[in-house]
Design a protein around this motif. Structure first.
Motif, PDB file in Angstrom:
ATOM      1  N   MET A  99      41.571  40.840  30.517  1.00 54.12           N
ATOM      2  CA  MET A  99      41.886  42.275  30.480  1.00 54.12           C
ATOM      3  C   MET A  99      43.355  42.517  30.134  1.00 54.12           C
ATOM      4  O   MET A  99      43.694  43.401  29.353  1.00 54.12           O
ATOM      5  CB  MET A  99      41.567  42.912  31.842  1.00 54.12           C
ATOM      6  CG  MET A  99      40.085  43.048  32.124  1.00 54.12           C
ATOM      7  SD  MET A  99      39.771  43.415  33.868  1.00 54.12           S
ATOM      8  CE  MET A  99      40.419  45.078  33.995  1.00 54.12           C
ATOM      9  N   GLN A 129      44.143  41.619  26.547  1.00 54.55           N
ATOM     10  CA  GLN A 129      43.575  42.652  25.676  1.00 54.55           C
ATOM     11  C   GLN A 129      44.547  43.828  25.518  1.00 54.55           C
ATOM     12  O   GLN A 129      44.734  44.344  24.427  1.00 54.55           O
ATOM     13  CB  GLN A 129      42.276  43.148  26.299  1.00 54.55           C
ATOM     14  CG  GLN A 129      41.229  43.572  25.284  1.00 54.55           C
ATOM     15  CD  GLN A 129      39.864  43.668  25.968  1.00 54.55           C
ATOM     16  OE1 GLN A 129      39.465  42.732  26.696  1.00 54.55           O
ATOM     17  NE2 GLN A 129      39.179  44.756  25.773  1.00 54.55           N
ATOM     18  N   VAL A 130      45.187  44.217  26.620  1.00 62.12           N
ATOM     19  CA  VAL A 130      46.171  45.316  26.556  1.00 62.12           C
ATOM     20  C   VAL A 130      47.334  44.903  25.646  1.00 62.12           C
ATOM     21  O   VAL A 130      47.846  45.700  24.857  1.00 62.12           O
ATOM     22  CB  VAL A 130      46.705  45.692  27.963  1.00 62.12           C
ATOM     23  CG1 VAL A 130      47.776  46.768  27.870  1.00 62.12           C
ATOM     24  CG2 VAL A 130      45.572  46.130  28.877  1.00 62.12           C
ATOM     25  N   GLU A 187      47.288  50.037  32.427  1.00 62.39           N
ATOM     26  CA  GLU A 187      46.325  50.127  31.322  1.00 62.39           C
ATOM     27  C   GLU A 187      45.028  49.383  31.656  1.00 62.39           C
ATOM     28  O   GLU A 187      43.938  49.856  31.362  1.00 62.39           O
ATOM     29  CB  GLU A 187      46.929  49.538  30.043  1.00 62.39           C
ATOM     30  CG  GLU A 187      48.150  50.279  29.513  1.00 62.39           C
ATOM     31  CD  GLU A 187      49.467  49.752  30.074  1.00 62.39           C
ATOM     32  OE1 GLU A 187      49.496  49.260  31.231  1.00 62.39           O
ATOM     33  OE2 GLU A 187      50.479  49.837  29.367  1.00 62.39           O
ATOM     34  N   GLU A 242      42.808  51.386  33.926  1.00 57.70           N
ATOM     35  CA  GLU A 242      42.380  52.696  33.405  1.00 57.70           C
ATOM     36  C   GLU A 242      41.095  52.536  32.600  1.00 57.70           C
ATOM     37  O   GLU A 242      40.453  53.511  32.246  1.00 57.70           O
ATOM     38  CB  GLU A 242      43.474  53.302  32.517  1.00 57.70           C
ATOM     39  CG  GLU A 242      44.522  54.058  33.324  1.00 57.70           C
ATOM     40  CD  GLU A 242      45.700  54.526  32.494  1.00 57.70           C
ATOM     41  OE1 GLU A 242      45.798  54.137  31.310  1.00 57.70           O
ATOM     42  OE2 GLU A 242      46.526  55.272  33.038  1.00 57.70           O
ATOM     43  N   THR A 243      40.738  51.297  32.276  1.00 62.73           N
ATOM     44  CA  THR A 243      39.525  51.061  31.489  1.00 62.73           C
ATOM     45  C   THR A 243      38.289  51.135  32.405  1.00 62.73           C
ATOM     46  O   THR A 243      38.417  51.038  33.636  1.00 62.73           O
ATOM     47  CB  THR A 243      39.553  49.650  30.854  1.00 62.73           C
ATOM     48  OG1 THR A 243      39.562  48.680  31.919  1.00 62.73           O
ATOM     49  CG2 THR A 243      40.782  49.449  29.972  1.00 62.73           C
ATOM     50  N   GLU A 244      37.137  51.293  31.812  1.00 58.37           N
ATOM     51  CA  GLU A 244      35.895  51.334  32.600  1.00 58.37           C
ATOM     52  C   GLU A 244      35.719  50.010  33.348  1.00 58.37           C
ATOM     53  O   GLU A 244      35.319  49.991  34.511  1.00 58.37           O
ATOM     54  CB  GLU A 244      34.691  51.634  31.681  1.00 58.37           C
ATOM     55  CG  GLU A 244      33.408  51.931  32.421  1.00 58.37           C
ATOM     56  CD  GLU A 244      33.576  52.806  33.695  1.00 58.37           C
ATOM     57  OE1 GLU A 244      33.045  52.403  34.742  1.00 58.37           O
ATOM     58  OE2 GLU A 244      34.253  53.858  33.650  1.00 58.37           O
ATOM     59  N   GLU A 245      36.070  48.905  32.698  1.00 52.88           N
ATOM     60  CA  GLU A 245      35.962  47.595  33.344  1.00 52.88           C
ATOM     61  C   GLU A 245      36.866  47.515  34.580  1.00 52.88           C
ATOM     62  O   GLU A 245      36.472  47.002  35.626  1.00 52.88           O
ATOM     63  CB  GLU A 245      36.329  46.486  32.336  1.00 52.88           C
ATOM     64  CG  GLU A 245      36.081  45.096  32.897  1.00 52.88           C
ATOM     65  CD  GLU A 245      36.410  43.993  31.902  1.00 52.88           C
ATOM     66  OE1 GLU A 245      36.981  44.276  30.820  1.00 52.88           O
ATOM     67  OE2 GLU A 245      36.090  42.829  32.210  1.00 52.88           O
ATOM     68  N   ARG A 292      37.996  50.110  36.367  1.00 52.54           N
ATOM     69  CA  ARG A 292      37.449  51.032  37.388  1.00 52.54           C
ATOM     70  C   ARG A 292      36.294  50.355  38.138  1.00 52.54           C
ATOM     71  O   ARG A 292      36.155  50.479  39.351  1.00 52.54           O
ATOM     72  CB  ARG A 292      36.951  52.339  36.735  1.00 52.54           C
ATOM     73  CG  ARG A 292      38.047  53.148  36.096  1.00 52.54           C
ATOM     74  CD  ARG A 292      38.700  54.076  37.134  1.00 52.54           C
ATOM     75  NE  ARG A 292      40.123  54.153  36.850  1.00 52.54           N
ATOM     76  CZ  ARG A 292      41.099  54.234  37.753  1.00 52.54           C
ATOM     77  NH1 ARG A 292      40.822  54.244  39.028  1.00 52.54           N
ATOM     78  NH2 ARG A 292      42.354  54.304  37.403  1.00 52.54           N
TER      79      ARG A 292
END
Ligand SMILES: Cc1cc2nc3c(=O)[nH]c(=O)nc-3n(C[C@H](O)[C@H](O)[C@H](O)COP(=O)(O)O)c2cc1C
Length: 174
Positions: free
Chosen positions: A64, A67-68, A124, A127-130, A132
């Motif tokens: 994750m 990825q950011v 960041e 803030e993604t669905e993953e 959350r």
């Protein structure tokens, strides 16, 4: 004056190379215990700290965060423990509170003989669905913002030398 302690504060450095071995459970507890004594606005203790050692979750965080960054490496430098610090946006001082906790965790890690470095991009990430989804899995309330992380482990090698302090860092009228 506790000169030893002052020297200790100056001697903390960011560590970016870690041994594969997991840290001792009592070292983790000692770091977490001291970290939560950081000052917080109105003493609200607004931050939440999540300690991750489980391999699968750690790999998920690596992916994750990378990825950011738009990169493919490990932004946590292979550290076997990752401490994530969150703050509730509803508390005015959440950001300052969480940053204080991050700093305390770094100093506590140094005191415990561990290597550590502050890692960015958790806002960041969470803030993604993953992100959350992970918060929900951990049973944490909505409204938490990722503020930062500490990559934690046994240092592999010597600490780097500190950069010289800039000349105009302090202005004194005494
Ligand atoms: C807000 C903040 C974000 C940082 N983010 C990263 C990061 O993502 N990756 C990293 O390797 N170091 C990160 N650092 C560590 C700094 O690069 C490091 O503290 C600085 O270079 C000074 O070195 P020192 O900690 O050894 O004194 C961060 C530090 C702070 C305070």
């Amino acid at each position: 004056m506790n000169k030893e302690l002052l020297e200790f504060l100056k001697s903390r450095r960011s560590i970016r190379a870690f041994k594969g071995e997991q840290i001792a459970a009592d070292a983790l507890d000692a770091v977490l215990d001291a970290g939560v004594y950081a000052p917080t606005g109105m003493g609200k203790q607004s931050p939440v700290v999540v300690a991750v050692q489980d391999r699968e979750t750690r790999e998920q965080l690596v992916r994750m965060n990378a990825q950011v960054m738009g990169a493919s490496g490990d932004p946590y430098y292979g550290a076997p423990t990752i401490l994530l610090v969150f703050g509730p946006k509803s508390v005015e001082t959440y950001l300052k509170d969480a940053c204080n906790v991050l700093t305390y965790l770094l100093l506590a890690a140094h005191a415990a003989g561990l290597g550590a470095v502050w890692i960015d991009r958790e806002r960041e990430m969470f803030e993604t669905e993953e992100g959350r989804e992970l918060l929900r899995k951990w049973g944490l309330p909505d409204g938490l913002t990722g503020v930062g992380a500490v990559a934690l482990g046994y240092a592999d090698g010597e600490a780097p030398r500190p950069a010289a302090r800039k000349k105009d860092y302090v202005v004194k009228f005494v």
